[in-house]
Design an enzyme around this catalytic site. Structure first.
Site, PDB file in Angstrom:
ATOM      1  N   GLY A   1       0.821  -1.203   0.000  1.00  0.00           N
ATOM      2  CA  GLY A   1       0.000   0.000   0.000  1.00  0.00           C
ATOM      3  C   GLY A   1       0.854   1.251   0.000  1.00  0.00           C
ATOM      4  O   GLY A   1       2.012   1.249  -0.409  1.00  0.00           O
ATOM      5  N   ARG A   2       0.301   2.347   0.498  1.00  0.00           N
ATOM      6  CA  ARG A   2       1.011   3.624   0.557  1.00  0.00           C
ATOM      7  C   ARG A   2       2.026   3.685   1.688  1.00  0.00           C
ATOM      8  O   ARG A   2       3.036   4.384   1.604  1.00  0.00           O
ATOM      9  CB  ARG A   2       0.002   4.761   0.733  1.00  0.00           C
ATOM     10  CG  ARG A   2      -0.830   5.051  -0.488  1.00  0.00           C
ATOM     11  CD  ARG A   2      -0.025   5.770  -1.529  1.00  0.00           C
ATOM     12  NE  ARG A   2      -0.826   6.136  -2.680  1.00  0.00           N
ATOM     13  CZ  ARG A   2      -0.350   6.798  -3.714  1.00  0.00           C
ATOM     14  NH1 ARG A   2       0.910   7.168  -3.743  1.00  0.00           N
ATOM     15  NH2 ARG A   2      -1.137   7.080  -4.735  1.00  0.00           N
TER      16      ARG A   2
ATOM     17  N   TYR B   1       5.427  -5.763  -6.254  1.00  0.00           N
ATOM     18  CA  TYR B   1       4.585  -5.148  -7.268  1.00  0.00           C
ATOM     19  C   TYR B   1       5.516  -4.620  -8.365  1.00  0.00           C
ATOM     20  O   TYR B   1       6.582  -4.072  -8.063  1.00  0.00           O
ATOM     21  CB  TYR B   1       3.762  -4.009  -6.662  1.00  0.00           C
ATOM     22  CG  TYR B   1       2.729  -3.478  -7.617  1.00  0.00           C
ATOM     23  CD1 TYR B   1       1.610  -4.235  -7.932  1.00  0.00           C
ATOM     24  CD2 TYR B   1       2.884  -2.245  -8.238  1.00  0.00           C
ATOM     25  CE1 TYR B   1       0.666  -3.779  -8.832  1.00  0.00           C
ATOM     26  CE2 TYR B   1       1.945  -1.779  -9.138  1.00  0.00           C
ATOM     27  CZ  TYR B   1       0.836  -2.551  -9.439  1.00  0.00           C
ATOM     28  OH  TYR B   1      -0.084  -2.096 -10.339  1.00  0.00           O
TER      29      TYR B   1
ATOM     30  N   CYS C   1       3.783  -6.741  -2.170  1.00  0.00           N
ATOM     31  CA  CYS C   1       3.485  -5.531  -2.927  1.00  0.00           C
ATOM     32  C   CYS C   1       4.555  -4.449  -2.735  1.00  0.00           C
ATOM     33  O   CYS C   1       5.702  -4.638  -3.099  1.00  0.00           O
ATOM     34  CB  CYS C   1       2.095  -5.036  -2.535  1.00  0.00           C
ATOM     35  SG  CYS C   1       1.406  -3.819  -3.654  1.00  0.00           S
ATOM     36  N   HIS C   2       4.190  -3.287  -2.140  1.00  0.00           N
ATOM     37  CA  HIS C   2       5.140  -2.208  -1.913  1.00  0.00           C
ATOM     38  C   HIS C   2       5.917  -2.385  -0.603  1.00  0.00           C
ATOM     39  O   HIS C   2       6.795  -1.579  -0.293  1.00  0.00           O
ATOM     40  CB  HIS C   2       4.407  -0.857  -1.885  1.00  0.00           C
ATOM     41  CG  HIS C   2       3.938  -0.404  -3.228  1.00  0.00           C
ATOM     42  ND1 HIS C   2       2.903  -1.017  -3.902  1.00  0.00           N
ATOM     43  CD2 HIS C   2       4.364   0.608  -4.027  1.00  0.00           C
ATOM     44  CE1 HIS C   2       2.709  -0.391  -5.060  1.00  0.00           C
ATOM     45  NE2 HIS C   2       3.570   0.588  -5.164  1.00  0.00           N
TER      46      HIS C   2
ATOM     47  N   GLU D   1       6.222   3.556   1.616  1.00  0.00           N
ATOM     48  CA  GLU D   1       7.067   4.605   1.042  1.00  0.00           C
ATOM     49  C   GLU D   1       7.540   5.603   2.091  1.00  0.00           C
ATOM     50  O   GLU D   1       8.602   6.207   1.930  1.00  0.00           O
ATOM     51  CB  GLU D   1       6.334   5.319  -0.099  1.00  0.00           C
ATOM     52  CG  GLU D   1       5.110   6.098   0.305  1.00  0.00           C
ATOM     53  CD  GLU D   1       4.293   6.604  -0.875  1.00  0.00           C
ATOM     54  OE1 GLU D   1       3.755   7.715  -0.774  1.00  0.00           O
ATOM     55  OE2 GLU D   1       4.199   5.893  -1.900  1.00  0.00           O
TER      56      GLU D   1
END
Length: 370
Positions: free
Chosen positions: A222-223, A272, A252-253, A226
């Site tokens: 997800g976000r 991802y 994913c991330h 980062e």
């Protein structure tokens, strides 16, 4: 249908080795259904946001049981507003003590809402003749605001259903605080779309955390990754698990955090596709996530590309933790699959006989007219 109540049991049971299908009247294999995000926000009922997804269900689904006239004389529970309908249908209504409440009466398992998935799934597996144990493993989830909704909740509840002790922490929040989530959906565009997800409740404090007391670490995507990747405390935590060679599952991330921690050098992993550059620059060997649900294990590290890979990611993490479905469950699933194949063959034979009968009648009619 409520999106957690579709996705969590469906992917959890797949991870346990259960053969699963999803159907919807009026739709065919490959079609999609529109679920709703029911947010338990402290109001008298839940709020809903809508999105696109594929199919399954609990909670208000007891309305279908009532309509089918199969709850008469049976103990059952449901979301409180469904109670009057079940009582009218002759059920022995059990007032839910909480949103996690579940009731088993013979072959019927009913639950109130998605917070009860762990017990609901355990009861369902038991009803299938299976038995799975998490050996009291302790699992830590590394969370942040706007992590991917499915990527935290599906593995979190799936591991709870195994009997594992599962905690979720966030560097700037405490136990009992909530984090918003985002749903990353794949709708045919060049990248995923984002929609509001459920609020997720943390279960432990990050400050004073004893990482040595946990057996494995899970990093949702997800976000959140980062900016979590910029937090030195997060980096130190990840390094502790990797240096101790404890199982780490990242999806994913989430691999952005692994890359920032410098623990991917010499590792084979996926992520991802948009995170490929992070992974390669961190010194890892990139493994193409094709299809998107493909996952890989390299030593103590399990990586996946996106939430469609949850069953495989969880299965591979279970293997590293020494958690296995019992042989009895495997045999039970084989029996169910065998019976299903027999039924499919029977239906095909009936269809073939019917087609042959119609063809004979057409020939006789044609000959009569001639």
């Amino acid at each position: 249908m409520e999106e957690y109540e579709a996705m969590v049991p469906f992917q959890a049971l797949l991870a346990y080795g259960v053969s699963m299908d999803a159907v919807c009247p009026g739709k065919k294999a490959g079609d999609i259904c529109r679920p709703a995000v029911h947010q338990m926000s402290g109001h008298q009922t839940s709020s809903a946001n809508f999105l696109m997804l594929e199919i399954t269900a609990i909670c208000h689904s007891q309305l279908i049981l009532a309509a089918a006239n199969i709850v008469k004389g049976r103990k059952c529970t449901a979301y409180p507003t469904v109670g009057p309908v079940l009582i009218a249908a002759g059920a022995h209504w059990v007032e839910p003590e909480s949103l996690s409440h579940c009731i088993t009466d013979g072959n019927l398992v009913t639950g109130v809402a998605y917070p009860g998935h762990p017990e609901f799934i355990q009861s369902f597996v038991k009803a299938l003749g299976g038995s799975i144990t998490g050996l009291e493993k302790r699992i830590l989830f590394l969370c942040g605001d706007y992590k991917e909704d499915y990527e935290v909740y599906v593995p979190f509840q799936t591991l709870q259903a195994l009997g594992c002790h599962v905690d979720a922490v966030f560097p700037k929040k405490k136990s009992g605080d909530t984090c918003p989530t985002a749903i990353h959906d794949f709708e045919g565009d060049q990248t995923y779309s984002e929609k509001p997800g459920h609020d997720f409740t943390l279960t432990a404090d990050f400050e004073g955390l004893d990482a040595s007391s946990y057996d494995a670490l899970v990093i949702p995507g997800g976000r959140a990754p980062e900016y979590l990747a910029l937090d030195g405390r997060v980096i130190a935590l990840v390094k502790d698990f990797m240096e101790a060679k404890k199982p780490v599952a990242s999806i994913c991330h989430g691999q952005q955090i692994l890359a920032a921690a410098g623990v991917l050098k010499g590792k084979k992993c996926t992520a991802y596709p948009a995170v490929k550059l992070d992974v390669v620059l961190a010194g890892a060997t990139w493994l193409e996530p094709y299809p998107i649900d493909r996952c890989f294990t390299d030593g103590n590290l399990v990586t996946g590309a996106a939430w469609p890979g949850h069953p495989e990611l969880i299965f591979q993490l279970m293997a590293l933790l020494g958690i296995k479905s019992e042989e009895r469950m495997r045999k039970e699933m084989e029996r169910f699959d065998h019976e299903r194949r027999k039924e499919e063959e029977r239906l095909m034979c009936e269809q073939q006989r019917e087609e042959e009968r119609l063809l004979r009648e057409q020939r006789r009619e044609s000959e009569r007219q001639e």
